[in-house]
Design a protein around this motif. Structure first.
Motif, short mmCIF file in Angstrom:
data_model
loop_
_atom_site.label_atom_id
_atom_site.label_comp_id
_atom_site.label_asym_id
_atom_site.label_seq_id
_atom_site.Cartn_x
_atom_site.Cartn_y
_atom_site.Cartn_z
N GLY A 1 0.83 -1.20 0.00
CA GLY A 1 0.00 0.00 0.00
C GLY A 1 0.86 1.25 0.00
N VAL A 2 0.47 2.22 -0.83
CA VAL A 2 1.21 3.49 -0.88
C VAL A 2 0.28 4.58 -0.35
CG1 VAL A 2 2.42 5.13 -2.36
CG2 VAL A 2 2.49 2.68 -2.89
N PRO A 3 0.59 5.15 0.80
CA PRO A 3 -0.30 6.18 1.35
C PRO A 3 -0.33 7.41 0.47
CG PRO A 3 1.36 5.45 2.97
CD PRO A 3 1.78 4.92 1.64
N LYS A 4 -1.53 7.82 0.08
CA LYS A 4 -1.61 9.00 -0.81
C LYS A 4 -1.07 10.23 -0.10
CE LYS A 4 -6.45 9.98 0.36
NZ LYS A 4 -7.82 9.68 0.02
N GLU A 5 -1.13 10.23 1.24
CA GLU A 5 -0.61 11.38 2.00
C GLU A 5 0.92 11.49 1.90
OE1 GLU A 5 -2.53 8.98 3.26
OE2 GLU A 5 -4.45 9.96 3.70
N TYR A 6 1.59 10.40 1.50
CA TYR A 6 3.06 10.42 1.43
C TYR A 6 3.58 10.91 0.08
CZ TYR A 6 3.61 7.82 5.86
OH TYR A 6 3.60 7.43 7.17
N LEU A 7 2.69 10.97 -0.91
CA LEU A 7 3.12 11.48 -2.22
C LEU A 7 2.43 12.82 -2.43
CD1 LEU A 7 2.94 8.15 -4.26
CD2 LEU A 7 4.99 9.27 -3.40
N ASP A 8 2.74 13.75 -1.51
CA ASP A 8 2.01 15.01 -1.48
C ASP A 8 2.84 16.13 -2.09
OD1 ASP A 8 3.97 15.36 0.36
OD2 ASP A 8 2.63 15.68 2.07
N ALA A 9 2.32 17.32 -1.95
CA ALA A 9 2.94 18.49 -2.58
C ALA A 9 4.32 18.81 -1.99
CB ALA A 9 2.02 19.69 -2.43
N GLY A 10 4.57 18.35 -0.76
CA GLY A 10 5.84 18.68 -0.13
C GLY A 10 7.01 17.84 -0.61
N LEU A 11 6.73 16.87 -1.46
CA LEU A 11 7.77 15.93 -1.89
C LEU A 11 8.57 16.48 -3.08
CD1 LEU A 11 8.83 13.06 -1.35
CD2 LEU A 11 7.12 12.20 -2.95
N HIS A 12 9.87 16.38 -3.00
CA HIS A 12 10.76 16.78 -4.09
C HIS A 12 10.41 15.96 -5.33
CE1 HIS A 12 14.47 16.96 -6.43
NE2 HIS A 12 14.87 17.97 -5.68
N PRO A 13 10.24 16.62 -6.50
CA PRO A 13 9.82 15.86 -7.70
C PRO A 13 10.79 14.73 -8.07
CG PRO A 13 10.32 18.18 -8.22
CD PRO A 13 10.31 18.07 -6.73
N GLY A 14 12.08 14.95 -7.86
CA GLY A 14 13.06 13.90 -8.17
C GLY A 14 12.90 12.71 -7.24
N THR A 15 12.65 12.98 -5.98
CA THR A 15 12.41 11.92 -5.01
C THR A 15 11.16 11.14 -5.39
OG1 THR A 15 13.49 13.21 -3.27
CG2 THR A 15 12.02 11.43 -2.56
N GLU A 16 10.11 11.88 -5.77
CA GLU A 16 8.87 11.22 -6.15
C GLU A 16 9.08 10.30 -7.35
OE1 GLU A 16 5.41 13.70 -6.67
OE2 GLU A 16 4.27 12.05 -7.59
N ARG A 17 9.81 10.80 -8.36
CA ARG A 17 10.07 9.97 -9.55
C ARG A 17 10.81 8.68 -9.17
NH1 ARG A 17 10.89 14.73 -12.25
NH2 ARG A 17 13.13 14.74 -11.78
N ALA A 18 11.84 8.83 -8.32
CA ALA A 18 12.64 7.66 -7.93
C ALA A 18 11.79 6.66 -7.15
CB ALA A 18 13.85 8.11 -7.10
N VAL A 19 10.96 7.16 -6.23
CA VAL A 19 10.13 6.26 -5.42
C VAL A 19 9.10 5.56 -6.32
CG1 VAL A 19 8.41 6.17 -3.57
CG2 VAL A 19 10.52 7.48 -3.25
#
Lengths: 484, 95
Positions: A259-277
């Motif tokens: 499960g991937v919490p939608k709250e963890y892929l929020d606006a505060g996340l660095h776009p590069g970090t989000e892509r890698a995750v």
């Protein structure tokens, strides 16, 4: 020699390809040569390490070797070491030589580990960048202008720079997982109570948990197995058998529900970090896992609740530093109150004092219900979120930190900004569930970590997922440039 | 919620931390920032929610009241800032 896994070191020692003395000397020499650039170690005790290595060689020759006999290790300077200074990153304990070993230190010594030294850390483990250490900041081996994360930044930098094959660490709100993410390591915070807190200098006792910073899930599994288990000297230690974490590393991931919490892929996340995750999650799907979105609705409240509970517990735990029995005492105290107040003013740094003051305020008459009780109620809501999620999924995955390593001074001027660094890690401490960070990519040459969270006492599962991920990817094998 | 300099002085006294006059305003502001962040909690209705002290809802384990440790008085006193005749020394409390 410094690139070998723990298993490879073990088998090489068993086959006498090199001795414990040789590998210990190798790491001590690397520390002497490279650490002046990083400041990862607070104390290196060459003579004790060499004596330990000779004893390990004797045990290997005599056939009495423990499971990790001759494996060098660095301990976070929060674990008491009998006869070796334990500063906890503070001036307060700058002269503190413990008269006993922490259970973790004792168990790893019994398993045969050779202690290289003690690693730098944020003062009393309060920080996310290692900038609060009295002994100076640790530099990130990937970019020495950037922080290694914290509070276990010294352990992380030491392992990332191959100054130690593995290190112990502690995690109260992310202090293993966030530095693991920022230094490209595998770092596990076990279930609350899985690893003994005896001799681990207390910060927030309902959250503190010892764990491992390693270069792979397999190394972490091996070391955790030697550290974990019931300890009658820790009143919150869990009395449950420790499974063989290595035995389940290769289990198939087919059908595993993530499960991937939608709250963890929020606006505060660095776009590069989000892509890698997201790429990491896709890799887990290729390995057979079924990935779906979930919700942990109360997770935005984890930082506020934590910053009541942790300071409250810190204010009581750190009351013991009074200049009477050990540690720093101010010069020429006028009276008892003056001795307490000045020893503590001079012995503690700004962040530690700030947290003691916040905690004292939150626990003071008239404010207890609005702060401490309220935070504990929210803690239950957060724990219930995990309970509900784990009825539907086996593992929760997401980022370990909002961004890759940041520059010195970038967040240290504003405490609240620094506190948000642990926005994805704190909830696991509040709920007591095990969690790890595994390298999942590079952004502008800096490592990114993916967090895997498991059910209570299900360390084996998250280590298994991390290991299978590392069999299919090579992010954990990338190493910082500029460090030979 | 914020904290006043007077409140902070009282809290510092309770915590036995001497505050440097020159930094009181700065410390007060930082702590007020932290309290403002913490105030996000007040928006949540927690009526009827049992406070959680231990993440596993475990209670304190008790042991038999028996001596299990050896006497290591000398070793423990040796790391004290000041001791004499087996006692910790502190500034005079009673005149």
């Amino acid at each position: 020699m410094h690139e070998l896994s723990l298993e490879a070191i073990r088998s090489a020692l068993a086959r006498r390809e090199f001795s414990a003395l040789e590998i210990t000397t190798h790491f001590l020499d690397r520390i002497a040569r490279i650490d002046p650039r990083l400041n990862a170690f607070v104390t290196v005790d060459r003579e004790t390490a060499l004596a330990g290595a000779r004893a390990a060689d004797a045990a290997l020759a005599a056939g009495t070797a423990g499971p990790l006999c001759g494996v060098p290790i660095a301990h976070k300077d929060i674990f008491c070491t009998d006869g070796m200074r334990t500063s906890c990153g503070s001036r307060m304990l700058g002269n503190f030589v413990p008269p006993y070993d922490a259970t973790v230190v004792e168990r790893l010594a019994a398993a045969g580990c050779v202690t290289l030294g003690k690693t730098n850390m944020d003062e009393f483990a309060m920080g996310s960048s290692n900038e609060t250490s009295y002994y100076g900041p640790v530099r990130n081996p990937w970019d020495r202008e950037r922080v290694p994360g914290g509070s276990s930044g010294g352990s992380a930098a030491a392992v990332a720079a191959r100054l130690a094959p593995v290190a112990t660490a502690t995690d109260t709100g992310g202090s293993i997982r966030q530095p693991a993410a920022l230094c490209g390591l595998t770092g596990i915070k076990p279930t609350y109570g899985r690893v003994s807190r005896h001799g681990m200098i207390a910060f927030a006792s309902s959250l503190d948990q010892g764990g491992v910073l390693a270069r792979s899930a397999a190394d972490a599994a091996l070391l955790l197995g030697a550290m974990a288990g019931f300890d009658p000297r820790d009143s919150t230690s869990i009395d449950a058998p420790v499974p063989d974490y290595c035995a389940s590393l290769d289990a198939d991931l087919a059908g595993l529900r993530i499960g991937v919490p939608k709250e963890y892929l929020d606006a505060g996340l660095h776009p590069g970090t989000e892509r890698a995750v997201r790429a990491g999650l896709a890799e887990l799907e290729r390995l057979g896992a079924r990935v779906r979105e979930i919700s942990l609705p109360h997770s935005p409240l984890s930082v506020p609740a934590y910053y009541v509970i942790a300071p409250a517990e810190c204010s009581t735990n750190l009351a013991r530093f009074d200049g009477v029995r050990y540690g720093y005492r101010c010069a020429d105290p006028q009276d008892l109150f003056d001795m307490y107040a000045r020893s503590r003013a001079e012995g503690f740094g700004d962040e530690v004092k700030r947290r003691i003051l916040v905690g004292t305020y939150a626990l003071s008459a008239g404010y207890y219900d609005a702060y401490y009780r309220k935070a504990q109620q929210i803690r239950r809501l957060i724990a219930q979120d995990f309970h509900a999620a784990f009825a539907e999924v086996d593992v929760i995955a997401g980022p370990a930190s909002p961004s890759p390593a940041f520059r010195f001074g970038e967040k240290s001027t504003d405490p609240v900004t620094m506190y948000l660094e642990d926005i994805y890690t704190i909830a696991a401490n509040l709920a007591g569930v095990p969690a790890l960070s595994v390298p999942v990519g590079l952004v502008d040459g800096l490592p990114v970590g993916m967090q895997l969270i498991g059910r209570h006492l299900d360390e084996a599962r998250i280590l298994n997922v991390a290991h299978r991920f590392q069999q299919a990817t090579d992010w954990h094998l990338r190493r910082p440039g500029g460090i030979d | 919620m914020s904290i006043s300099e007077e409140q902070l002085a009282r809290v510092a006294e309770l915590a036995r931390i001497r505050l440097d006059e020159a930094t009181v305003a700065e410390v007060t502001r930082r702590i007020s920032d932290i309290l403002a962040m913490i105030d996000q909690m007040s928006a949540v209705d927690t009526t009827g929610v049992e406070p959680m002290a231990n993440p596993l809802d475990a209670t304190q384990r008790l042991r038999a009241d028996e001596v299990t440790e050896t006497d290591r008085r000398e070793r423990f006193l040796a790391i004290a800032p000041l001791s004499e005749d087996g006692l910790y020394l502190v500034p005079r409390v009673i005149e």
